[in-house]
Design an enzyme around this catalytic site. Sequence first.
Site, PDB file in Angstrom:
ATOM      1  N   LYS A 181       0.174  -0.993  -0.205  1.00  0.00           N
ATOM      2  CA  LYS A 181       0.217  -0.090  -0.049  1.00  0.00           C
ATOM      3  C   LYS A 181       0.830   1.614   0.370  1.00  0.00           C
ATOM      4  O   LYS A 181       0.824   2.385  -0.927  1.00  0.00           O
ATOM      5  CB  LYS A 181      -0.752   0.527   1.148  1.00  0.00           C
ATOM      6  CG  LYS A 181      -1.753  -1.132   0.632  1.00  0.00           C
ATOM      7  CD  LYS A 181      -2.949  -0.582   0.324  1.00  0.00           C
ATOM      8  CE  LYS A 181      -3.923  -1.152  -0.304  1.00  0.00           C
ATOM      9  NZ  LYS A 181      -4.948  -2.396   0.130  1.00  0.00           N
ATOM     10  N   LYS A 199      -9.661  -7.451 -13.696  1.00  0.00           N
ATOM     11  CA  LYS A 199     -10.197  -7.415 -12.494  1.00  0.00           C
ATOM     12  C   LYS A 199     -11.476  -6.307 -12.024  1.00  0.00           C
ATOM     13  O   LYS A 199     -10.676  -5.049 -11.555  1.00  0.00           O
ATOM     14  CB  LYS A 199      -9.641  -7.858 -11.131  1.00  0.00           C
ATOM     15  CG  LYS A 199     -10.281  -8.058  -9.903  1.00  0.00           C
ATOM     16  CD  LYS A 199      -9.233  -8.522  -9.007  1.00  0.00           C
ATOM     17  CE  LYS A 199      -9.460  -8.709  -7.990  1.00  0.00           C
ATOM     18  NZ  LYS A 199      -9.578  -7.325  -6.718  1.00  0.00           N
ATOM     19  N   LYS A 224     -12.593  -0.727  -7.854  1.00  0.00           N
ATOM     20  CA  LYS A 224     -13.081   0.878  -7.520  1.00  0.00           C
ATOM     21  C   LYS A 224     -11.603   1.226  -8.205  1.00  0.00           C
ATOM     22  O   LYS A 224     -11.816   3.274  -8.774  1.00  0.00           O
ATOM     23  CB  LYS A 224     -13.583   1.582  -6.231  1.00  0.00           C
ATOM     24  CG  LYS A 224     -12.492   1.090  -5.340  1.00  0.00           C
ATOM     25  CD  LYS A 224     -12.608   1.651  -3.671  1.00  0.00           C
ATOM     26  CE  LYS A 224     -11.486   1.671  -3.228  1.00  0.00           C
ATOM     27  NZ  LYS A 224     -12.186   1.674  -1.093  1.00  0.00           N
TER      28      LYS A 224
END
Length: 327
Positions: A112, A193, A196
């Site tokens: 991340k 895939k 968002k």
Amino acid sequence: MKRVLSGMQPSGRLHLGNLVGALRNWVSLQEKYECFYFVADWHALTSNYQTPSVIKEYKEDLLINWLAAGVDPEKSVVFIQSKVLEHAELHILLSMITPLGWLERVPTYKEKKEEIKDRDLDTYGFLGYPVLQAADILIYRAEYVPVGIDQVPHLEITREIARRFNFLYRKIFPEPEPLLTEFPKVPGVDGRKMSKSYGNAIYLSDSPDIVRQKIMTMMTDPARKRRYDPGNPELSPVFQLHKIFSSREEQEEVAKGCRTAGIGCIECKHVLLKNLFLMLEPIWEKRRYYSEKPELLREIAEEGSRKARLVAQETMRIVRETMGINQ
Ligand code: TRP
């Protein structure tokens, strides 16, 4: 009945991938387990602390979608993390016994930080994300945690923290297991895939017109440039959606039609749309119902949080006693 617990971050709107990958599973688990489902609003804050107002909006949307998809507050405890302050108390106690190295090694932490460049993640809160998640799970002494494969490292560290607590003080926490179920991968409108962050998602909050538009402009097998070019359905993301949302017979029919150029892509998409609408209409209807009743939503969240608090308070009583503090 064994206890199941899971949460979602209110950090975006839910899409078909979330419905097929998580929500449908939550709904079916209600029949066999005592389920606790919560909105992880503190977790969303770890990566969105600069814009907390977006969390509020997504929080309500999340609850509406859960109820619309069939999460039943009569069967499951549906609640909001920040309404059960005991999560924060357990989080701080667990943070005392969690070695820094464990947190720095969590793969999602490194990924991340690499991936997200538009927000600051150099905070104590973000590093401690998995400790808060461990507190969420252990405070209900849950045995199973239905999550996606990406959450497995968080479950591993939860078990390690539980083990360390049990070893240091006394055995009070079960070591929770992830409940991984095989789900078909839902492709987005561009074939990748559904996510968002790719901008390729079909949201549960999309209107019928938007869903229609997204499907009708969706990619198909690039070899079918003209109506009479035969195609390979396996290369079309539309067919991947048929595999999830259409009947066996319809799948066979559109696949054959594609290979033989018997039907065009538009016709194939119409079959898919019919099935998507059949599935989505009851969800849309319930979404409308709950959207118009903010007080009812608030009541459901309050009542669920009250039930959750009773369990969390009992665990904290045992934790404090075990550690010999606040007596
Ligand atoms: N980290 C989870 C996710 O992003 C959300 C979450 C927070 C969670 N606490 C949890 C999931 C406890 C399961 C159990 O999907």
